[in-house]
Design an enzyme around this catalytic site. Structure first.
Site, PDB file in Angstrom:
ATOM      1  N   ASP A  58     -10.487  -6.046 -17.432  1.00 43.66           N
ATOM      2  CA  ASP A  58     -10.421  -6.810 -18.548  1.00 43.66           C
ATOM      3  C   ASP A  58      -9.251  -7.330 -19.357  1.00 43.66           C
ATOM      4  O   ASP A  58      -8.738  -6.509 -19.687  1.00 43.66           O
ATOM      5  CB  ASP A  58     -11.760  -6.427 -19.430  1.00 43.66           C
ATOM      6  CG  ASP A  58     -12.443  -7.101 -20.518  1.00 43.66           C
ATOM      7  OD1 ASP A  58     -11.339  -8.262 -20.898  1.00 43.66           O
ATOM      8  OD2 ASP A  58     -12.262  -6.857 -21.612  1.00 43.66           O
ATOM      9  N   HIS A  90       0.900  -1.143   0.065  1.00 41.69           N
ATOM     10  CA  HIS A  90      -0.613   0.283   0.055  1.00 41.69           C
ATOM     11  C   HIS A  90       0.508   1.261   0.048  1.00 41.69           C
ATOM     12  O   HIS A  90       0.421   2.217  -0.569  1.00 41.69           O
ATOM     13  CB  HIS A  90      -1.083   0.146   1.405  1.00 41.69           C
ATOM     14  CG  HIS A  90      -2.546   0.565   0.888  1.00 41.69           C
ATOM     15  ND1 HIS A  90      -2.691   1.343   0.799  1.00 41.69           N
ATOM     16  CD2 HIS A  90      -3.524  -0.087   1.005  1.00 41.69           C
ATOM     17  CE1 HIS A  90      -3.771   2.268   0.520  1.00 41.69           C
ATOM     18  NE2 HIS A  90      -4.011   0.620   1.043  1.00 41.69           N
TER      19      HIS A  90
END
Length: 440
Positions: A367, A158
């Site tokens: 995608d 992070h």
């Protein structure tokens, strides 16, 4: 015994397909404040858009090698500076990639509505007790299931990126998997745009006072879905009451705050607060550029006396939440420093609630050629009393086979899940009934 087993086929280090400069990059003060590893599980169905023989592991592995050219920090390592901060050494070594195979179909995941130990197999977890210099900053695991669908398990540090930033990377990786030469959104580092003094106005200090009791009941993962139809009923009621627009996020946060305070039977003389992250990219004097993938969040915090909160209406709670968002932005822009009060310092662990929202970070839009992800879920490490996942609610899109709405993933003591859900339904039904009666 878990619902399924996973066999690892191959584990490799994937380097960028082109060499990039080997240099040192400094992290921002917010990056240094948000240390830790985050896991994301993204589910993809088999698709008629690709041939049956198409291999998602091969496709994603090649796309990872390409996208790392544009995100070189994720192919490097962290290291400590003399003053205790972290910085990134862009070594070009690469990220971890794992190919795996499950012995069942995707239905065994049951939309991740409840935690199952077998889910741990979907993210490759390197040991965390190693020196920071030896820690890989990005891991991608592709696990194929017998139905032809697959899960992409992503693990990232992070400090290098926030959720929106890693969503940007995953979308870019998807674009390159589909044949694009580069990500449509250019990644921008520019951590110097976040100044050391900025951290003072983003309210990270709210987390400094959260101290769990010694005998903490184990939290479990549960979920519920609120349909957009019911959320819109509530928004309509609020509009009729005060002519004020509230977002779906604000409505659900208010419902959670009220229902949790009631179900946990917190004494009326005590105080409760709810904390949630806000994207601050556009709040800087010079807004952070599109493509900036560093940490850029502040923490809005609404707090009130239990008696006043529960005696008030849903509108009352909504106004507190909206005011907390406004205050965070205004204080940041005007450089007004708000210090934690004695109420903050003395607040009980169970009186503090956290909310997060993953619906629009880009995870679902990654995608790789098989269409968008049909489901997304966090995957926390198997720790019984991890502080970050106590009293926490995460908003997700409802899976394709669910009603259209917001899925609330909740982490709370097992004994409190049913009372909480009952209180949520009571409050929601109150407003749904009001709208339905007005139509008669």
């Amino acid at each position: 015994m878990g619902r399924f087993n996973v066999d690892m086929i191959e584990r490799v280090i994937v380097a960028p397909c082109l060499q990039s400069p080997k240099n040192i990059l400094h992290l921002s003060p917010i990056d240094n404040k948000t240390r830790g590893l985050t896991n994301i599980l993204s589910v993809y169905n088999a698709s008629q858009r690709v041939s049956v023989s198409a291999d998602p592991a091969k496709t994603i592995r090649e796309a990872l090698s390409k996208v790392l050219v544009y995100y070189p920090p994720f192919a490097g390592r962290l290291r400590n500076t003399e003053n205790g901060d972290l910085e990134v050494e862009c070594t070009g070594e690469g990220a971890v990639f794992v190919e795996a195979m499950a012995d069942n179909d995707l239905s065994v995941l049951q939309d991740f509505n409840e935690y199952d130990p077998s889910f741990q197999q979907l993210v490759f977890n390197l040991r965390e007790d190693v020196n920071i210099e030896d820690l890989h900053l990005l891991t991608v695991q592709v696990t194929r299931f017998t139905c032809g669908g697959f899960v992409v398990g992503t693990r990232f540090h992070h400090s290098v990126s926030d959720g929106k930033g890693i969503g940007q990377l995953l979308k870019g990786m998807g674009e390159m998997a589909r044949g694009e030469f580069k990500p449509s959104l250019e990644p921008i580092w520019n951590r110097e745009m976040v100044k050391p003094e900025d951290i003072m106005y983003l309210q990270f200090d709210h987390f400094d006072f959260i101290h769990p009791p010694l005998n903490l009941e184990k939290s479990i993962q549960a979920s519920m879905v609120i349909s957009f139809e019911r959320i819109n009923y509530i928004k309509r009621c609020m509009m009729e009451e005060c002519k004020e627009f509230f977002s779906a996020f604000e409505v659900v946060v208010a419902l959670i705050w009220l229902a949790r305070t009631k179900s946990f039977r917190i004494p009326p003389n005590e105080y409760v607060k709810i904390i949630f992250p806000i994207d601050m990219r556009n709040s800087f004097d010079s807004p952070l550029p599109k493509g900036y993938y560093g940490n850029a969040i502040g923490n809005a915090c609404a707090m009130d006396n239990v008696k006043d909160l529960l005696n008030g209406s849903l509108l009352y709670a909504l106004m507190l939440i909206k005011k907390s968002k406004f205050a965070l932005n205004e204080n940041f822009k005007s450089r007004i420093l708000t210090k934690p009060s004695t109420l903050d310092a003395n607040m009980k662990h169970e009186n503090v609630v956290g909310c997060g929202d993953w619906r629009n970070l880009g995870f679902y839009e990654a995608d790789f050629g098989w269409g968008n992800a049909v489901n997304v879920s966090p995957m926390q490490q198997q720790r019984e009393h991890e502080l970050a996942m106590q009293n926490y609610f995460l908003f997700l899109r409802s899976a394709k086979n669910m009603i259209d709405g917001i899925k609330i993933l909740m982490f709370m003591p097992a004994s409190m899940v049913k009372p909480f859900k009952i209180e949520m339904e009571v409050t929601i039904n109150k407003y749904v009934a009001k709208i339905c009666n007005s139509k008669l």
